[in-house]
Scaffold this active site. Structure first.
Site, PDB file in Angstrom:
ATOM      1  N   SER A  14       0.870  -1.292   0.045  1.00 50.70           N
ATOM      2  CA  SER A  14       0.059  -0.029   0.104  1.00 50.70           C
ATOM      3  C   SER A  14       0.866   1.275   0.041  1.00 50.70           C
ATOM      4  O   SER A  14       1.714   1.625   1.007  1.00 50.70           O
ATOM      5  CB  SER A  14      -1.055   0.099   1.234  1.00 50.70           C
ATOM      6  OG  SER A  14      -1.435   1.072   1.198  1.00 50.70           O
ATOM      7  N   HIS A  39      -0.840  -0.849  -4.523  1.00 47.73           N
ATOM      8  CA  HIS A  39      -2.209  -0.486  -4.093  1.00 47.73           C
ATOM      9  C   HIS A  39      -2.216   1.105  -3.616  1.00 47.73           C
ATOM     10  O   HIS A  39      -1.472   1.542  -2.913  1.00 47.73           O
ATOM     11  CB  HIS A  39      -2.384  -1.297  -2.513  1.00 47.73           C
ATOM     12  CG  HIS A  39      -3.711  -1.130  -1.997  1.00 47.73           C
ATOM     13  ND1 HIS A  39      -4.933  -1.888  -2.688  1.00 47.73           N
ATOM     14  CD2 HIS A  39      -4.330  -0.400  -1.138  1.00 47.73           C
ATOM     15  CE1 HIS A  39      -6.088  -1.605  -1.979  1.00 47.73           C
ATOM     16  NE2 HIS A  39      -5.791  -0.513  -0.963  1.00 47.73           N
ATOM     17  N   ASP A  41      -4.525   4.167  -2.292  1.00 47.53           N
ATOM     18  CA  ASP A  41      -5.703   4.374  -1.372  1.00 47.53           C
ATOM     19  C   ASP A  41      -6.110   5.823  -1.654  1.00 47.53           C
ATOM     20  O   ASP A  41      -5.384   6.609  -1.533  1.00 47.53           O
ATOM     21  CB  ASP A  41      -5.504   4.310   0.005  1.00 47.53           C
ATOM     22  CG  ASP A  41      -5.116   2.880   0.490  1.00 47.53           C
ATOM     23  OD1 ASP A  41      -6.352   2.037   0.332  1.00 47.53           O
ATOM     24  OD2 ASP A  41      -4.269   2.512   0.997  1.00 47.53           O
ATOM     25  N   MET A  43      -8.656   8.498  -0.905  1.00 46.48           N
ATOM     26  CA  MET A  43      -9.417   9.282   0.016  1.00 46.48           C
ATOM     27  C   MET A  43      -9.646  10.717   0.108  1.00 46.48           C
ATOM     28  O   MET A  43      -8.615  11.414  -0.343  1.00 46.48           O
ATOM     29  CB  MET A  43      -8.978   8.976   1.663  1.00 46.48           C
ATOM     30  CG  MET A  43      -8.531   7.706   1.875  1.00 46.48           C
ATOM     31  SD  MET A  43      -7.973   7.325   3.603  1.00 46.48           S
ATOM     32  CE  MET A  43      -6.881   5.860   3.317  1.00 46.48           C
ATOM     33  N   HIS A  72      -7.964   1.793  -4.775  1.00 39.27           N
ATOM     34  CA  HIS A  72      -9.091   1.476  -3.814  1.00 39.27           C
ATOM     35  C   HIS A  72      -9.642   2.963  -3.552  1.00 39.27           C
ATOM     36  O   HIS A  72      -9.190   3.690  -2.843  1.00 39.27           O
ATOM     37  CB  HIS A  72      -8.471   0.917  -2.602  1.00 39.27           C
ATOM     38  CG  HIS A  72      -9.367   0.651  -1.425  1.00 39.27           C
ATOM     39  ND1 HIS A  72      -9.001   0.301  -0.067  1.00 39.27           N
ATOM     40  CD2 HIS A  72     -10.483   0.633  -1.122  1.00 39.27           C
ATOM     41  CE1 HIS A  72      -9.842   0.248   0.866  1.00 39.27           C
ATOM     42  NE2 HIS A  72     -11.050   0.269   0.021  1.00 39.27           N
ATOM     43  N   MET A  74     -12.086   4.782  -1.498  1.00 38.26           N
ATOM     44  CA  MET A  74     -12.994   5.128  -0.474  1.00 38.26           C
ATOM     45  C   MET A  74     -13.687   6.642  -0.649  1.00 38.26           C
ATOM     46  O   MET A  74     -13.115   7.545   0.152  1.00 38.26           O
ATOM     47  CB  MET A  74     -11.799   5.260   0.839  1.00 38.26           C
ATOM     48  CG  MET A  74     -11.685   3.619   0.991  1.00 38.26           C
ATOM     49  SD  MET A  74     -10.092   3.497   2.139  1.00 38.26           S
ATOM     50  CE  MET A  74      -8.588   3.620   0.907  1.00 38.26           C
ATOM     51  N   MET A 147     -12.340  -5.604   3.721  1.00 37.53           N
ATOM     52  CA  MET A 147     -11.720  -4.670   4.736  1.00 37.53           C
ATOM     53  C   MET A 147     -11.495  -5.424   6.206  1.00 37.53           C
ATOM     54  O   MET A 147     -12.228  -6.257   6.630  1.00 37.53           O
ATOM     55  CB  MET A 147     -12.374  -3.369   5.001  1.00 37.53           C
ATOM     56  CG  MET A 147     -12.220  -2.494   3.856  1.00 37.53           C
ATOM     57  SD  MET A 147     -10.677  -2.044   3.088  1.00 37.53           S
ATOM     58  CE  MET A 147      -9.988  -1.122   4.578  1.00 37.53           C
ATOM     59  N   ASP A 181      -7.270  -6.118   3.136  1.00 40.64           N
ATOM     60  CA  ASP A 181      -6.482  -4.977   3.475  1.00 40.64           C
ATOM     61  C   ASP A 181      -6.599  -4.361   4.849  1.00 40.64           C
ATOM     62  O   ASP A 181      -7.746  -4.130   5.320  1.00 40.64           O
ATOM     63  CB  ASP A 181      -7.299  -3.960   2.220  1.00 40.64           C
ATOM     64  CG  ASP A 181      -6.674  -2.501   2.084  1.00 40.64           C
ATOM     65  OD1 ASP A 181      -5.653  -2.349   2.907  1.00 40.64           O
ATOM     66  OD2 ASP A 181      -7.230  -1.695   1.511  1.00 40.64           O
TER      67      ASP A 181
END
Ligand SMILES: O=C(CO)[C@H](O)[C@H](O)COP(=O)(O)O
Ligand SMILES: [Fe+2]
Length: 230
Positions: A14, A39, A41, A43, A72, A74, A147, A181
């Site tokens: 990540s 990965h 993330d 956000m 990913h 979110m 998750m 994850d």
């Protein structure tokens, strides 16, 4: 009838735990040390309270690496991001079921139309049954991300009770990409691997290790050993 092939192990550091000021060289270092995927993330301070990266960062990183960028999202409105992430060069686009109850069919189609692999993620409080229709749809998701922490931050504690979800999915779908994850590392990987996870996201355990390559290879060994046993 021949048994379905096991889904290949994919180790995905990540990048949330990387040095964002040196993202391209951090990505190159992870690939050199054996990472299969990176990965990413995403956000944006709704859905989760943190702020990380968006499509412009993916676009910049794509100029420096051919690696699979496992995004990913979110966010509360993933459909607003499909076009930009497709253009930026994202490889996988994983959205959350909690915010796509009404529009996941169109969303999956649009992700595929932009050349990305669609995935669905579920928070710890969401029952695994909620993603069954997406895995079994005419145009299905190709990955389920379970998750194992509350989404929002790296460095949290792995929730072993989430492994029931992984076991349930693996039983029904022998070759599905099942990703875990949150809180994965050498001390928690065996629980995830023996439950049937094959895509392993690991941030703090990889980037915080004296030898990140050793952690990546330990994660892979655990997944492969579990697949031989099962
Ligand atoms: O989606 C995430 C947080 O919402 C991250 O991918 C995850 O937390 C990885 O970090 P770590 O391995 O340090 O737990
Ligand atoms: Fe993530």
């Amino acid at each position: 009838m021949a048994a379905a092939a096991a889904a290949a192990a994919k180790i995905a550091p990540s990048m949330l735990s990387s040095d964002f000021a040196n993202l391209a060289s951090e990505a190159e270092r992870m690939v050199r040390l054996g990472a299969d995927w990176l990965h990413m993330d995403v956000m944006v301070r709704h859905f989760v309270p943190n702020l990380t990266i968006g499509a412009p960062v993916i676009e910049s990183l794509r100029k420096h690496t051919k690696a699979y960028l496992d995004c990913h999202l979110m966010v509360t409105n993933p459909s607003d991001y499909v076009e930009a992430f497709g253009k930026a060069g994202a490889s996988g686009f994983t959205f959350h079921i909690e915010v796509t109850r009404d529009n996941w069919k169109e969303l999956i189609q649009s992700i595929k139309a932009k050349g990305m692999r669609p995935g669905v993620s579920l928070k710890p409080g969401t029952p695994v049954e909620d993603v069954f229709p997406l895995v079994e749809a005419e145009t299905p998701v190709e990955l389920v991300l379970v998750m194992t922490v509350e989404p929002g931050f790296g460095g949290q504690k792995f929730m072993p009770e989430m492994m029931d979800k992984v076991r349930t999915l693996r039983k029904k779908h022998p070759s599905l990409d099942i990703e875990v994850d949150g809180g994965l590392g050498p001390s928690t990987i065996d629980a995830a691997a023996s439950a049937g996870a094959n895509c392993i996201v690991a941030g703090s355990s990889v980037f915080g290790a004296p030898d990140p390559g050793e952690v990546i290879s330990a994660l892979r060994k655990s997944v492969e050993a579990s697949q031989i046993k099962s």
